[in-house]
Design a protein around this motif. Sequence first.
Motif, short mmCIF file in Angstrom:
data_model
loop_
_atom_site.label_atom_id
_atom_site.label_comp_id
_atom_site.label_asym_id
_atom_site.label_seq_id
_atom_site.Cartn_x
_atom_site.Cartn_y
_atom_site.Cartn_z
N LEU A 29 6.08 -5.30 6.76
CA LEU A 29 5.02 -5.31 5.90
C LEU A 29 4.13 -4.47 5.86
N ARG A 30 3.52 -3.59 4.82
CA ARG A 30 2.26 -2.94 4.90
C ARG A 30 1.26 -3.71 3.83
N HIS A 31 0.34 -3.89 4.30
CA HIS A 31 -0.77 -4.55 3.07
C HIS A 31 -2.15 -3.88 3.58
N GLU A 67 -4.33 -2.41 12.63
CA GLU A 67 -3.35 -1.63 13.49
C GLU A 67 -2.29 -1.28 12.63
N HIS A 68 -1.48 -0.11 13.20
CA HIS A 68 -0.27 0.41 12.91
C HIS A 68 0.68 0.57 14.08
N PRO A 69 1.26 -0.66 14.60
CA PRO A 69 1.71 -0.36 15.67
C PRO A 69 2.95 0.55 16.10
N THR A 70 3.89 0.58 15.17
CA THR A 70 4.73 1.60 15.15
C THR A 70 4.24 2.97 15.18
N GLN A 71 3.25 3.31 14.44
CA GLN A 71 2.62 4.74 14.44
C GLN A 71 2.08 5.10 16.02
N GLY A 72 1.29 3.99 16.65
CA GLY A 72 1.06 4.29 17.88
C GLY A 72 2.14 4.33 19.05
N HIS A 114 -1.09 14.70 14.28
CA HIS A 114 -1.67 13.97 13.05
C HIS A 114 -0.79 12.95 12.32
N PRO A 115 -1.31 11.84 12.30
CA PRO A 115 -0.29 11.01 11.76
C PRO A 115 0.38 11.16 10.36
N GLY A 116 -0.53 11.98 9.47
CA GLY A 116 -0.02 12.20 8.34
C GLY A 116 -0.60 10.93 7.46
N PRO A 117 -0.88 11.16 6.05
CA PRO A 117 -0.72 12.64 5.46
C PRO A 117 -2.02 13.32 5.76
N ILE A 118 -1.80 14.48 5.95
CA ILE A 118 -2.73 15.53 6.08
C ILE A 118 -3.80 15.99 4.84
N GLU A 138 0.89 -1.19 -0.09
CA GLU A 138 0.02 -0.12 0.09
C GLU A 138 0.78 1.26 -0.15
N PRO A 139 0.41 2.35 -0.64
CA PRO A 139 1.27 3.69 -0.54
C PRO A 139 1.80 4.08 0.86
N SER A 140 2.99 4.56 0.86
CA SER A 140 3.43 5.12 2.09
C SER A 140 4.51 6.14 2.02
N THR A 141 4.73 7.09 2.70
CA THR A 141 5.98 7.95 2.78
C THR A 141 6.49 7.96 3.87
N ARG A 142 6.04 8.39 5.03
CA ARG A 142 6.41 8.60 6.18
C ARG A 142 7.07 7.03 6.78
N THR A 143 6.10 6.03 6.80
CA THR A 143 6.54 5.04 7.55
C THR A 143 7.60 4.24 6.80
N ARG A 144 7.53 4.29 5.48
CA ARG A 144 8.66 3.46 4.62
C ARG A 144 9.95 4.09 4.74
N1 CP Z 1 1.34 7.74 9.29
C1 CP Z 1 1.58 7.15 7.86
O1 CP Z 1 1.52 5.76 8.04
O2 CP Z 1 1.97 7.64 7.01
P1 CP Z 1 2.45 6.82 5.50
O3 CP Z 1 0.94 6.46 4.95
O4 CP Z 1 2.78 8.00 4.46
O5 CP Z 1 3.37 5.88 6.08
#
Ligand code: CP
Length: 315
Positions: free
Chosen positions: A107-109, A135-140, A262-266, A54-60
């Motif tokens: 893994l993001r899925h 869940e998104h444990p590292t974000q929490g 805010h976890p983003g994306p805003i 799945e798309p990601s900027t911050r987490t990846r």
């Molecule tokens: N907060 C967060 O998961 O952002 P990304 O989707 O850009 O990784």
Amino acid sequence: MPWNRRHLLTLEELSLDEIRLIHATAAAFKQDLRREGRRVSALVGKTVVNLFLEPSTRTRLAFEMAAKRLRADVISFDAASSSTTKGETLRDTAENIRALGADMIVLRHAAAGSPLYLSRILDIPIINAGDGAHEHPTQGLLDTFTMQEHLGSLNGRKVVILGDILFSRVARSNIHALNKLGAAVTVVGPATLVPPWLTTLGVTVSHDLRGALADAEVVMLLRIQHERQTTTMFPSLGEYTGMFGLNRARASWLSPKAIIMHPGPINRGVEIDSELADGARSVILEQVTNGIAVRMAVLHLCAGGRPETVEAARS
Ligand code: CP
């Protein structure tokens, strides 16, 4: 307290001590990064694969930076040009990545439970970087780490999570961590996105934005997760913003000391106005920065490192 887990799959299953251990390890890494900008050799010789479907900027990027700072070799999987587009399954993809020498998979899925599924197939650590609306444990972990930097202990602190709670893996992971850390969590938004059954997660459900914001010490905004909604949850984005968007007038209901997250994306101008996202009370970019140290801690611990070896692993 020792860390006995190979995987990080959910915050629901972690104990308070385990959450504190990750936070303490992250704090040590953060201090080290700030002081020296040095890399730590905890993952030297290991290969970490970022398997993001799945798309990601911050987490990846934060996982990539974290792994590089631990001196791992890092490979970021490009889903769009991969054989998943030809129908290859997650299992086959992951087994092939393992056969190529991966020592850890992040893994993001879109499917809830996919990290648990892989953890039962492969003999290497699986780190959940977001699974569907689960869940998104590292974000929490990074969110609660950031809150503690501003508030100290979260015991008894009032945290409001505002927006699309129903489809938010960020909300779920934060709720599990915050409950264990003793915070009082209120979730706010339209009834379609904040249904009454959410009280079963141990939170207060409210549709009264003014009342909820009045005694909040933290307000966390969430975007509308259009990609997970299969039916119309509110009449229009404009009407959502008109009822629940955080703007200057509504932010005046907050205590002057309250922080905005805010976890983003805003989606600027939808769930939050730019002047608040970029304002003095916003800690949004601190959350992003803390994501590196928190993910270093998670990779280090799941690779078998001990908190006390953080010091010894410094080069
Ligand atoms: N907060 C967060 O998961 O952002 P990304 O989707 O850009 O990784």
